[in-house]
Design a protein around this motif. Sequence first.
Motif, PDB file in Angstrom:
ATOM      1  N   UNK A 249      -8.642  50.545   6.704  1.00 27.72           N
ATOM      2  CA  UNK A 249      -9.246  49.176   6.080  1.00 27.72           C
ATOM      3  C   UNK A 249     -10.007  48.668   6.912  1.00 27.72           C
ATOM      4  N   UNK A 250     -11.095  48.123   6.282  1.00 28.41           N
ATOM      5  CA  UNK A 250     -12.249  47.428   7.338  1.00 28.41           C
ATOM      6  C   UNK A 250     -13.250  46.680   6.572  1.00 28.41           C
TER       7      UNK A 250
ATOM      8  N   UNK B  81      -9.239  56.087  19.687  1.00 25.30           N
ATOM      9  CA  UNK B  81      -7.788  56.104  19.513  1.00 25.30           C
ATOM     10  C   UNK B  81      -7.219  56.569  20.802  1.00 25.30           C
ATOM     11  N   UNK B  82      -5.836  56.521  20.892  1.00 25.74           N
ATOM     12  CA  UNK B  82      -5.227  57.335  22.037  1.00 25.74           C
ATOM     13  C   UNK B  82      -5.428  58.810  21.818  1.00 25.74           C
TER      14      UNK B  82
ATOM     15  N   UNK C 152      -6.744  49.652  12.598  1.00 27.06           N
ATOM     16  CA  UNK C 152      -6.042  49.725  11.606  1.00 27.06           C
ATOM     17  C   UNK C 152      -5.187  51.048  11.387  1.00 27.06           C
ATOM     18  N   UNK C 153      -4.142  51.309  11.101  1.00 25.14           N
ATOM     19  CA  UNK C 153      -3.447  52.433  11.160  1.00 25.14           C
ATOM     20  C   UNK C 153      -3.961  53.441   9.937  1.00 25.14           C
ATOM     21  N   UNK C 154      -4.625  54.618  10.419  1.00 22.94           N
ATOM     22  CA  UNK C 154      -5.435  55.444   9.549  1.00 22.94           C
ATOM     23  C   UNK C 154      -4.480  56.158   8.387  1.00 22.94           C
TER      24      UNK C 154
ATOM     25  N   UNK D 238      -1.174  56.065  15.288  1.00 23.25           N
ATOM     26  CA  UNK D 238      -0.566  54.813  15.111  1.00 23.25           C
ATOM     27  C   UNK D 238      -1.776  53.574  14.593  1.00 23.25           C
ATOM     28  N   UNK D 239      -2.949  54.014  15.557  1.00 23.69           N
ATOM     29  CA  UNK D 239      -4.049  52.906  15.381  1.00 23.69           C
ATOM     30  C   UNK D 239      -5.519  53.406  15.697  1.00 23.69           C
ATOM     31  N   UNK D 240      -6.501  53.166  15.010  1.00 21.09           N
ATOM     32  CA  UNK D 240      -7.657  53.498  15.304  1.00 21.09           C
ATOM     33  C   UNK D 240      -8.592  52.303  15.386  1.00 21.09           C
TER      34      UNK D 240
END
Length: 405
Positions: free
Chosen positions: A345-346, A359-360, A327-329, A304-306
């Motif tokens: 995105x970064x 991440x989780x 962001x979501x990878x 979901x997100x990193x």
Amino acid sequence: MRSIRPSSTARRGGRTRRTSPVLTAVALASALALTATACESGDTDASAETSATAAADDGKLKIPDDIKDRLKEHGIDLDKWKNGAWKDWSKDDWLREAQDYVNPIIEGLWDPDRMRDAEEPDQEVDESDISGDQGVTDPTPEPVRAEAIAPSYHANAPTAGKVFFDSPEGTMVCSATVVQDPANPGKSNMVWTAGHCVHAGKKGGWYRNIAFVPSYNDAGKSAKELETATKEEVAPYGVWWGDWAQTSDQWIEQGGSTGGDGASYDFAVIHVTPEKDGDGKSLEETVGSALPVDFDAPAVPEVEEITAIGYPAAPPYDGQALYNCQDEPGRLSLSASDPTMYRIGCSMTAGSSGGGWVATGSDGKPALVSNTSIGPVTSGWLAGPRLGDEAKGVYDAVSGKFAGQ
């Protein structure tokens, strides 16, 4: 960051980078300008003068017996090394193979000025940096503006720090993360970063004077304020020298100073020891934290997100403050034969390479799942390797080497 540049890019001080033609990457649907995010270098002559003085002033060089033996095997004279022979980057003296890593401590070498002045290196462009045989790649992510992490960094991101090292181009810097050591629970001295932050890849060897500074500039002082800062303010938790480093065989054989060569295997683990004899505490005990590494992270569509963390140093950043992006990878494939990379995105720039991606994990808890490897010259996104069997092999080898110590 390592890069493929479609046009010339002005550097600080009026210098320019060499360029290459725009390369077409079919699966990306556009020309990519990849840059290894991370490494910034200072002026070679200035750093050499500083280091020679530091080495000569106290006359101390901590060299364990095993390192003495390895230096002797390669015909390296310890006294000459102490007095500046490490600055000789001739091909015959630049150790390259995995087993040849040596990094004697030169006490006082990494002073506040030398750390603060690390800048972006000049890098060449090679048309082979992007393969025409692309695998599955998702659309380019929308840019995500990096958010400044509030100081103290130790309170809000205790595992983050900087890796400093010397290369033929000068004094350089990356970002890195304190990670757990399965052989020494609660007492880890292991740091995770990018392969190109410790080894030059296919055309070079191991970098020198590799050292980790956890919570660099912990109070978040400005560049101006750091000009008069003490070493304790710049490195409040000490300077930790890499007494061993290991990267993937693929990075050593394929890695390039620019572009995507070897990027899917661009990871490394450094085992560290304090520059000065301290209280006997490990790095993990000193900073109070270490992240687990997840080698079974979910596939990209299931993440979901990193969060990527690092010290970006190329404009508009100055390398003195810690940032992160969430962001979501998506997926990035540079070659059908290599593992697909994560991409987010970064806006972070050079200096952030090697910084941890969190991440989780598969157990539902935060874990390191990647590190910053490449991104476009103009910023906007970052990509990092997905950690699998090769990464676990490097990690386990470093842990096992120091088991019980």
